[in-house]
Motif scaffolding. Structure first.
Motif, short mmCIF file in Angstrom:
data_model
loop_
_atom_site.label_atom_id
_atom_site.label_comp_id
_atom_site.label_asym_id
_atom_site.label_seq_id
_atom_site.Cartn_x
_atom_site.Cartn_y
_atom_site.Cartn_z
N GLN A 293 0.84 -1.20 0.00
CA GLN A 293 0.00 0.00 0.00
C GLN A 293 0.87 1.25 0.00
OE1 GLN A 293 -3.32 -0.06 -0.37
NE2 GLN A 293 -3.10 2.17 -0.62
N VAL B 87 -6.28 0.17 -8.01
CA VAL B 87 -7.50 -0.64 -8.15
C VAL B 87 -7.43 -1.40 -9.48
CG1 VAL B 87 -10.00 -0.58 -8.32
CG2 VAL B 87 -8.82 0.96 -6.74
N TYR B 88 -7.10 -2.68 -9.39
CA TYR B 88 -6.93 -3.51 -10.61
C TYR B 88 -7.71 -4.81 -10.47
CZ TYR B 88 -2.79 -0.50 -11.20
OH TYR B 88 -1.95 0.55 -11.30
N THR B 89 -8.13 -5.31 -11.62
CA THR B 89 -8.66 -6.68 -11.65
C THR B 89 -7.88 -7.43 -12.71
OG1 THR B 89 -10.28 -6.30 -13.37
CG2 THR B 89 -10.97 -5.86 -11.10
N ARG C 2 -1.16 2.92 10.98
CA ARG C 2 -1.40 1.56 10.48
C ARG C 2 -2.87 1.39 10.12
NH1 ARG C 2 2.68 -2.02 10.99
NH2 ARG C 2 1.30 -3.83 10.81
N ILE D 100 -3.53 2.78 6.84
CA ILE D 100 -3.06 1.88 5.78
C ILE D 100 -4.06 0.76 5.53
CG2 ILE D 100 -1.31 0.13 5.24
CD1 ILE D 100 0.76 2.00 6.54
N TYR D 101 -4.54 0.14 6.65
CA TYR D 101 -5.51 -0.96 6.47
C TYR D 101 -6.80 -0.46 5.83
CZ TYR D 101 -2.44 -3.89 9.27
OH TYR D 101 -1.37 -4.59 9.71
N ALA E 211 -6.94 2.01 3.81
CA ALA E 211 -6.62 2.21 2.37
C ALA E 211 -6.63 0.88 1.63
CB ALA E 211 -5.25 2.88 2.24
N ILE E 212 -6.04 -0.17 2.29
CA ILE E 212 -6.02 -1.49 1.63
C ILE E 212 -7.45 -1.99 1.42
CG2 ILE E 212 -5.38 -3.92 1.95
CD1 ILE E 212 -2.87 -2.89 3.48
N ARG F 202 -9.05 -0.18 -1.29
CA ARG F 202 -8.54 -0.62 -2.61
C ARG F 202 -9.13 -1.98 -3.01
NH1 ARG F 202 -4.02 -3.52 -3.60
NH2 ARG F 202 -3.13 -3.10 -1.55
N ALA G 41 -12.71 -1.44 -3.93
CA ALA G 41 -12.77 -0.81 -5.27
C ALA G 41 -12.41 -1.81 -6.36
CB ALA G 41 -11.83 0.38 -5.32
N SER G 42 -11.43 -2.67 -6.02
CA SER G 42 -11.04 -3.68 -7.00
C SER G 42 -12.20 -4.64 -7.28
CB SER G 42 -9.82 -4.49 -6.50
OG SER G 42 -8.71 -3.63 -6.38
N GLU H 180 -14.59 -2.88 -9.35
CA GLU H 180 -14.02 -2.82 -10.71
C GLU H 180 -14.21 -4.16 -11.42
OE1 GLU H 180 -12.82 -0.72 -12.68
OE2 GLU H 180 -11.32 -1.64 -13.98
N ALA H 181 -13.99 -5.25 -10.66
CA ALA H 181 -14.17 -6.59 -11.24
C ALA H 181 -15.61 -6.81 -11.64
CB ALA H 181 -13.72 -7.66 -10.25
N LEU I 104 -16.32 -4.84 -14.73
CA LEU I 104 -15.74 -5.52 -15.89
C LEU I 104 -16.57 -6.74 -16.28
CD1 LEU I 104 -11.89 -5.41 -15.24
CD2 LEU I 104 -13.13 -4.30 -17.08
N LYS J 136 -18.29 -7.29 -19.67
CA LYS J 136 -18.00 -8.49 -20.45
C LYS J 136 -19.30 -9.22 -20.80
CE LYS J 136 -14.36 -10.66 -22.02
NZ LYS J 136 -13.36 -9.98 -22.84
#
Lengths: 182, 455
Positions: A23, A36-38, B4, B7-8, B10-11, B14, B17-18, B21-22, B25, B29
């Motif tokens: 991070q 942010v990736y897949t 810390r 950070i967690y 943020a993780i 993320r 969000a991922s 995002e998936a 997608l 698709k």
């Protein structure tokens, strides 16, 4: 660049360091996607360059070395994730020879928009394999890492030599792989 | 601790969000897959429609269609092609084109040359039977292995029509020529008729006058004999006698009479022929009238005397009591003339030792018949059914249009309710029989006057 490279890169950093470290690398990279990736997405290659730059800065390892190691790591992940691709290859040379006509064809079926490098086999004997890598992304180190990962996957000892043929606009690198005498 | 936690957080953000995002997608698709599926279905439908259209076109196209590879092996054919070549598609596929279109490789252009046209080629069926065809085609490549597209059309009907058109033109030319001759003949007949009339009258007058002169000569002879008996004018009498003996006066007078008689007969023949020419030039209005067929036969033979006198001897076997019948005299006359001229032509061609034409007439309760026989080469059995067909002729090009017997039959059968057939008579190779009903039948067709001269 395909998202799978980014997600595997994140796994690689997490394994080598920690999620918190990753991070931190992301935060320092100041990339638009904010990490942010897949795996199935497609993302700008410049973000990978920024991430690698941050990682190099934080670890004190140069980018070339990072790409090489990450390439080796990624190949192992592919071997675990896509065993069907290895079904017809008994050794590293046969597998490498099938990349252009088999692996890339499979990739294009899933991702028609994928921008893949070109591999041209120049020589293919039991002891020597010569191929030319051509790509606009200049990832010769990453490619060498993948080659080394392939050799490791098949448990083969070989020396990998590389000669840069062209630099601009594309990277054109000739890889010569000499199998070590048994 | 707080750093810390940041950070967690943020993780976690993320990762969330991922995941979103998936999901995005995945939706994209899925949407893409749906659109592609739709597009594929449309393509499949279009392909099916195109395939159905192609199949239908191949099934209903009136001309033969052949698709060939570069080596001219047949890849696909349509129904019309299979029908024309009398073969199944399975028998045609893979065969070489020149098996069905001999030597086509010499006429077909190289590939990439586009449209081509072969004006005429004889196509061959597996039975060996051939038919003329024209081919329009395209030299590709077209699609896949298809290099050549050929569309062929059976042109036998067109060629037959062209032949018939040429024959009709020939016949029309002949008719125009005959019409001109007819008009000329009528004019000549009219011009000749008057002088012949006065020549005949003058000959009659000369003969009568000569008779009177001869009577006077007889009287002078009596006087001369009486004077000699009295011993008077002996010298003059002897001089007259000597002169008469010298010129053979009696013989001279007899010869003059004979010459005048022959001249009169000759003039009568000329008059008859002139009359016949006038009749042929003006064959009447088409109304039926009583006619003596024997007389018509004699007229016809007289008319073509110049043709038959050195070729054949004409024997008449005419029934003297032949009843008159109602007919279109001009038409019947032309039919008879046609058949007699055919007989003369046949004898000229066969050149028998003695050419013979026999013309007979007879009658029964219902019909009056005329039989015209000749000892020419005869009509082969295989052609007997065809000789009355329009355009059928065995004469050399330019000598006959093949219309004479067809029109003759038309005239006798449709125009008079009669019969025109071939018959067998011993001693002759060909016999035509014309049978005309003594009473007009209901089936007769009131025909226009037809020119049946064009044999």
């Amino acid at each position: 660049m395909k998202g799978v490279v980014f997600t595997e890169f994140f796994s690689f950093v997490e394994e080598q360091h920690s999620p918190e470290f990753l991070q931190d690398v992301i935060n320092c990279s100041e990339i638009a996607s904010k990490g942010v990736y897949t795996a199935t997405g497609t993302y700008p290659v410049c973000e990978m360059a920024a991430l690698l730059g941050s990682l190099a800065e934080k670890t004190g390892t140069d980018v070339s070395r990072l790409l090489l190691v990450f390439g080796e790591h990624l190949f192992g992940r592919f071997a675990d994730g896509f065993p069907a691709m290895f079904r017809d290859a008994d050794n590293a040379f046969d597998f490498l020879a099938s990349v252009e006509d088999k692996i890339h064809v499979e990739v294009r079926q899933l991702y028609p928009d994928a921008e893949l490098p070109r591999f041209e086999v120049i020589e293919h004997t039991p002891s020597r394999f010569v191929m030319v890598y051509t790509s606009s992304r200049h990832l010769g180190d990453f490619c060498e890492g993948l080659i080394r990962g392939c050799l490791a996957h098949f448990g083969e000892a070989a020396t990998v030599g590389r000669v840069v043929k062209e630099v601009d606009p594309n990277s054109v690198i000739e890889f010569s792989i000499e199998r070590a005498a048994a | 601790m707080s750093e810390r936690l940041e950070i967690y957080k943020a993780i976690a953000e993320r990762e969330k969000a991922s995941r979103l995002e998936a999901e995005r997608l995945l939706e994209d698709k899925a949407r893409l897959l749906y659109q592609q599926h739709e597009a594929l279905e449309k393509v499949a439908t279009d392909l099916k429609t195109a395939n159905n259209l192609f199949t239908e076109i191949m099934a209903v196209a009136p001309d033969g269609i052949v698709l060939c590879a570069q080596d001219l092996s047949i890849l696909n054919t349509n129904s019309a092609c299979e029908h024309a070549l009398d073969s199944q598609q399975a028998d045609l596929a893979g065969r070489r084109l020149n098996e069905f279109f001999p030597a086509i490789e010499e006429k077909i252009p190289p590939d990439y040359s586009g449209d081509f046209f072969i004006e005429r080629i004889d196509a061959r069926r597996p039975t060996g039977e051939t038919f003329p065809a024209e081919i329009r085609g395209f030299a590709g490549p077209i699609s896949g292995d298809v290099q050549y597209l050929l569309i062929f059309h059976d042109i036998s009907r067109r060629l037959r029509a062209e032949d018939q058109r040429k024959q009709v033109e020939q016949q029309m030319d002949e008719a125009r020529r005959l019409e001109a001759i007819g008009a000329l003949s009528a004019g000549i007949a009219h011009e000749i008729n008057t002088p012949i009339q006065f020549i005949g009258d003058n000959l009659d007058y000369l003969k009568d006058a000569l008779k009177q002169i001869h009577k006077a000569y007889v009287l002078y002879n009596h006087l001369m004999t009486a004077s000699a008996a009295d011993g008077a004018y002996v010298e003059e009498t002897n001089a007259i006698k000597a002169f008469n003996e010298k010129i053979g006066l009696e013989t001279l007078v007899a010869e003059i009479f004979a010459a005048l008689t022959e001249s009169r007969e000759g003039i009568c023949q000329v008059r008859d022929i002139v009359l016949l020419m006038k009749e042929f030039a003006h064959p009447g209005t088409g109304d039926k009238e009583d006619a003596d067929l024997n007389k018509i036969v004699e007229n016809v033979v007289t008319l073509c005397k110049n043709r038959h006198k050195n070729v054949a001897k004409v024997d008449f076997h005419l029934e003297e009591a032949l009843p008159p019948i109602k007919c279109r005299r001009g038409q019947v006359q032309q039919v008879l003339l046609n058949i007699v001229i055919n007989a003369i032509d046949a004898i000229e061609e066969a050149k028998p030792e003695t050419g013979r034409i026999r013309i007979g007439s007879s009658y029964d309760d219902k019909f009056v018949s005329i039989m015209i026989s000749d000892n020419g080469p005869g009509v082969p059995e295989s052609l007997r059914a065809k000789i009355f067909d329009p355009f059928f002729t065995t004469k050399s090009v330019g000598k006959g249009t093949g219309q004479g017997l067809a029109l003759a039959k038309d005239c006798i059968v449709k125009g008079h309710g009669g019969v025109l057939t071939l018959a067998e008579i011993d001693g002759f190779s060909t016999t035509f029989v014309i049978r005309l009903p003594r009473e007009a039948t209901a089936t007769e067709i009131n025909m226009e006057q037809k020119n049946v001269f064009a044999a």
